[in-house]
Design an enzyme around this catalytic site. Structure first.
Site, PDB file in Angstrom:
ATOM      1  N   GLU A 150      -8.182  -8.961-112.970  1.00  0.00           N
ATOM      2  CA  GLU A 150      -8.514  -9.966-111.956  1.00  0.00           C
ATOM      3  C   GLU A 150      -7.598 -11.186-112.014  1.00  0.00           C
ATOM      4  OE1 GLU A 150     -13.230  -9.218-112.812  1.00  0.00           O
ATOM      5  OE2 GLU A 150     -12.445 -11.239-112.758  1.00  0.00           O
ATOM      6  N   CYS A 160      -5.290 -18.454-111.606  1.00  0.00           N
ATOM      7  CA  CYS A 160      -5.934 -18.149-112.887  1.00  0.00           C
ATOM      8  C   CYS A 160      -5.558 -16.716-113.293  1.00  0.00           C
ATOM      9  CB  CYS A 160      -7.439 -18.312-112.723  1.00  0.00           C
ATOM     10  SG  CYS A 160      -8.354 -17.944-114.212  1.00  0.00           S
ATOM     11  N   CYS A 200     -12.234  -7.869-123.193  1.00  0.00           N
ATOM     12  CA  CYS A 200     -12.062  -8.881-124.235  1.00  0.00           C
ATOM     13  C   CYS A 200     -12.963  -8.484-125.397  1.00  0.00           C
ATOM     14  CB  CYS A 200     -12.489 -10.246-123.686  1.00  0.00           C
ATOM     15  SG  CYS A 200     -12.266 -11.608-124.857  1.00  0.00           S
ATOM     16  N   CYS A 219     -18.246 -13.575-126.405  1.00  0.00           N
ATOM     17  CA  CYS A 219     -19.010 -14.765-126.011  1.00  0.00           C
ATOM     18  C   CYS A 219     -20.252 -14.328-125.217  1.00  0.00           C
ATOM     19  CB  CYS A 219     -18.156 -15.727-125.195  1.00  0.00           C
ATOM     20  SG  CYS A 219     -16.755 -16.365-126.138  1.00  0.00           S
ATOM     21  N   CYS A 229     -20.355 -14.337-121.175  1.00  0.00           N
ATOM     22  CA  CYS A 229     -19.135 -13.955-120.454  1.00  0.00           C
ATOM     23  C   CYS A 229     -19.155 -12.477-120.048  1.00  0.00           C
ATOM     24  CB  CYS A 229     -17.927 -14.245-121.338  1.00  0.00           C
ATOM     25  SG  CYS A 229     -16.367 -13.764-120.583  1.00  0.00           S
ATOM     26  N   GLY A 233      -9.879 -12.107-121.015  1.00  0.00           N
ATOM     27  CA  GLY A 233      -9.093 -11.914-122.230  1.00  0.00           C
ATOM     28  C   GLY A 233      -8.897 -13.189-123.024  1.00  0.00           C
ATOM     29  N   GLU A 234      -8.463 -12.998-124.256  1.00  0.00           N
ATOM     30  CA  GLU A 234      -8.168 -14.136-125.135  1.00  0.00           C
ATOM     31  C   GLU A 234      -6.645 -14.215-125.280  1.00  0.00           C
ATOM     32  OE1 GLU A 234      -9.408 -16.846-126.565  1.00  0.00           O
ATOM     33  OE2 GLU A 234      -7.434 -17.039-127.461  1.00  0.00           O
ATOM     34  N   SER A 290      -6.026 -21.359-122.293  1.00  0.00           N
ATOM     35  CA  SER A 290      -7.367 -21.611-122.816  1.00  0.00           C
ATOM     36  C   SER A 290      -7.689 -20.616-123.928  1.00  0.00           C
ATOM     37  CB  SER A 290      -8.364 -21.446-121.660  1.00  0.00           C
ATOM     38  OG  SER A 290      -9.682 -21.607-122.122  1.00  0.00           O
ATOM     39  N   SER A 318     -12.239 -23.705-125.672  1.00  0.00           N
ATOM     40  CA  SER A 318     -13.625 -23.465-125.263  1.00  0.00           C
ATOM     41  C   SER A 318     -14.535 -23.829-126.419  1.00  0.00           C
ATOM     42  CB  SER A 318     -13.808 -21.988-124.899  1.00  0.00           C
ATOM     43  OG  SER A 318     -12.982 -21.688-123.798  1.00  0.00           O
ATOM     44  N   LEU A 319     -15.254 -24.914-126.269  1.00  0.00           N
ATOM     45  CA  LEU A 319     -16.078 -25.410-127.371  1.00  0.00           C
ATOM     46  C   LEU A 319     -17.524 -24.940-127.205  1.00  0.00           C
ATOM     47  CD1 LEU A 319     -15.133 -27.080-129.736  1.00  0.00           C
ATOM     48  CD2 LEU A 319     -15.914 -29.133-128.561  1.00  0.00           C
ATOM     49  N   HIS A 320     -18.140 -25.350-126.107  1.00  0.00           N
ATOM     50  CA  HIS A 320     -19.443 -24.837-125.666  1.00  0.00           C
ATOM     51  C   HIS A 320     -20.627 -25.146-126.583  1.00  0.00           C
ATOM     52  CE1 HIS A 320     -16.792 -23.002-122.900  1.00  0.00           C
ATOM     53  NE2 HIS A 320     -16.749 -21.777-123.373  1.00  0.00           N
ATOM     54  N   CYS A 370     -15.017 -15.017-115.309  1.00  0.00           N
ATOM     55  CA  CYS A 370     -14.249 -13.897-115.848  1.00  0.00           C
ATOM     56  C   CYS A 370     -14.976 -12.567-115.798  1.00  0.00           C
ATOM     57  CB  CYS A 370     -13.972 -14.152-117.323  1.00  0.00           C
ATOM     58  SG  CYS A 370     -13.297 -15.723-117.626  1.00  0.00           S
TER      59      CYS A 370
HETATM   60  N1  SAH Z   1     -10.680 -16.447-123.910  1.00  0.00           N
HETATM   61  C1  SAH Z   1     -10.280 -17.727-123.424  1.00  0.00           C
HETATM   62  C2  SAH Z   1      -9.889 -17.760-121.955  1.00  0.00           C
HETATM   63  C3  SAH Z   1     -10.657 -16.942-120.974  1.00  0.00           C
HETATM   64  S1  SAH Z   1     -12.267 -17.492-120.518  1.00  0.00           S
HETATM   65  C4  SAH Z   1     -11.345 -18.766-123.715  1.00  0.00           C
HETATM   66  O1  SAH Z   1     -12.385 -18.396-124.255  1.00  0.00           O
HETATM   67  O2  SAH Z   1     -11.115 -19.924-123.481  1.00  0.00           O
HETATM   68  C5  SAH Z   1     -12.021 -18.974-119.600  1.00  0.00           C
HETATM   69  C6  SAH Z   1     -13.206 -19.924-119.680  1.00  0.00           C
HETATM   70  O3  SAH Z   1     -14.313 -19.426-118.895  1.00  0.00           O
HETATM   71  C7  SAH Z   1     -13.730 -20.115-121.095  1.00  0.00           C
HETATM   72  O4  SAH Z   1     -14.025 -21.472-121.317  1.00  0.00           O
HETATM   73  C8  SAH Z   1     -14.989 -19.292-121.063  1.00  0.00           C
HETATM   74  O5  SAH Z   1     -15.873 -19.655-122.078  1.00  0.00           O
HETATM   75  C9  SAH Z   1     -15.496 -19.546-119.653  1.00  0.00           C
HETATM   76  N2  SAH Z   1     -16.511 -18.622-119.160  1.00  0.00           N
HETATM   77  C10 SAH Z   1     -16.679 -17.315-119.432  1.00  0.00           C
HETATM   78  N3  SAH Z   1     -17.767 -16.822-118.810  1.00  0.00           N
HETATM   79  C11 SAH Z   1     -18.312 -17.839-118.112  1.00  0.00           C
HETATM   80  C12 SAH Z   1     -19.450 -17.959-117.279  1.00  0.00           C
HETATM   81  N4  SAH Z   1     -20.267 -16.933-117.033  1.00  0.00           N
HETATM   82  N5  SAH Z   1     -19.695 -19.175-116.726  1.00  0.00           N
HETATM   83  C13 SAH Z   1     -18.873 -20.230-116.963  1.00  0.00           C
HETATM   84  N6  SAH Z   1     -17.774 -20.163-117.730  1.00  0.00           N
HETATM   85  C14 SAH Z   1     -17.506 -18.988-118.318  1.00  0.00           C
END
Ligand code: SAH
Length: 369
Positions: free
Chosen positions: A99, A112, A119, A123, A126, A168-169, A200, A223-225, A342
């Site tokens: 995508e 993007c 991946c 997470c 995701c 992906g990472e 990211s 990505s801290l979260h 994603c």
């Molecule tokens: N793997 C990398 C980059 C890809 S994800 C990373 O983790 O940063 C890009 C961003 O989208 C990350 O911050 C990820 O946590 C976030 N993301 C993934 N799924 C999501 C969702 N359902 N809602 C909002 N953000 C999401």
């Protein structure tokens, strides 16, 4: 047989200028032929080798034998109703799909890009990670996403940015991601400035240290979260390997080495990481760091129960951070109805394909099986 034959060939989209120059010299041609080929691929978006008008016939037929140039196959395209986000599902040569999202903001467009099919970071919220990692994308498959978005949706804005935030990472597919960035930065091709490129990561600590040494002044988003290890362990399994303290130490070192500000992404999930206490804790953890916090209301996915907090709750969280001197933005809603989070389009597409919905999906279904 033909497949084996194809796999031995070099993907022209994956080549840096120096690779193509070497290829030309090895073929007994002048070096500049390599530069011409690079321009055809990355500036004129050629779809086939024979389109390269000013390249001599001998070199073209040498390239036909040793290399290939092939656009990604457009499997699906969706446009959001409420804004101008467009989402592309591209088919790769090996039958996988990936995508790419094009977002239009007031100040320009942003593409993007995905770096892996699937991946393995796991997470919790995701969609990309649900089926695990399928494969790493090559630099050419990443550059192809940018080129083919250009071909399909010519960008009026001259200033646009690249966010490496698709599925992906990126720092797990380190070598190809960095090569991709160097390719799209090259002024002989797309010439996208370092500062208009953001990568990211979910927090691969050794790769953050390595990136700081690359001498490429791109933007880093982390990505801290979560504001503590307990919550981050729960949302992001990578935290069990690289806990918050180690991650923030790597971020501090990145900032010191590069002088660049880091963006911390914080996906907000109702009832989990959106409390006032979490905001206080986060502000404390990020105190003194050259950074920006981007609050992102979670995009709910059908496989998981996560919901967004109320706007009031998000605003309150944001105010606590800004009152403590942090720079904060709340991400504007983009592309919710095109499933811009994603992996969502790809997974839904595969679901429909399995049910044999219509022609284009039927095709992907065959490849899936
Ligand atoms: N793997 C990398 C980059 C890809 S994800 C990373 O983790 O940063 C890009 C961003 O989208 C990350 O911050 C990820 O946590 C976030 N993301 C993934 N799924 C999501 C969702 N359902 N809602 C909002 N953000 C999401």
């Amino acid at each position: 047989m033909e497949r084996d034959e194809m796999q031995k060939k070099v993907d022209l989209r994956s080549c840096l200028v120096c690779d193509l120059e070497n290829m030309a010299v090895r073929a007994g041609e002048k070096k500049f032929r390599g530069r011409q080929v690079f321009q055809w691929v990355h500036r004129h978006f050629s779809e086939k080798i024979q389109d390269m008008k000013n390249v001599n016939k001998d070199f073209l037929s040498h390239l036909e034998k040793t290399a290939y140039l092939r656009p990604l196959e457009l499997l699906a395209k969706e446009s959001a109703k409420e804004d101008s986000t467009e989402k592309f599902l591209f088919g790769l040569r090996d039958g996988q799909a990936v995508e790419t999202v094009l977002m239009h903001y007031r100040y320009g467009a942003s593409i993007c890009v995905s770096t892996q099919v699937g991946c393995r970071m796991g997470c919790a919220f995701c969609a990309s990670t649900i089926g695990g990692l399928i494969k790493n994308l090559s630099a050419g498959e990443m550059a192809g996403q940018v080129i083919d978005v250009h071909r399909l949706a010519p960008l009026e804005e001259r200033a646009y940015s690249i966010v490496v935030m698709g599925s992906g990472e990126p720092l797990e597919n380190y070598h190809e991601t960095i090569k991709f960035i160097r390719i799209i930065n090259d002024p002989m091709g797309l010439g996208i400035g370092w500062r208009r490129i953001t990568v990211s990561t979910c927090g691969l600590v050794p790769a953050i240290y390595r990136l700081a040494e690359e001498q490429i002044p791109i933007n880093l988003a982390v990505s801290l979260h979560a504001s503590n290890d307990r919550m981050r362990d729960r949302l992001m399994p990578i935290n069990q390997k690289y806990p918050l303290e180690e991650l923030l130490a790597a971020c501090r070192s990145f900032i010191a080495k590069t002088g660049r500000r880091i963006t911390f992404e914080y996906v907000m999930i109702k009832g989990l990481n959106d409390s006032r206490e979490a905001a206080f804790e986060l502000a404390e953890k990020l105190r003194g760091l050259l950074c920006h916090v981007n609050l992102i209301p979670v995009n709910p996915i059908k496989e998981k129960p996560y919901q967004r907090p109320s706007l009031k709750q998000i605003d309150e969280f944001s105010s606590i951070l800004s009152d403590r001197g942090l720079e904060v933005t709340i991400r504007r809603e983009l592309g919710q109805d095109v499933e811009a989070a994603c992996g969502q389009l790809r997974s839904r597409f595969a679901d429909r394909a399995r049910m044999g919905a219509d022609r284009i999906e039927g095709k992907a279904g065959e490849k899936d099986d």
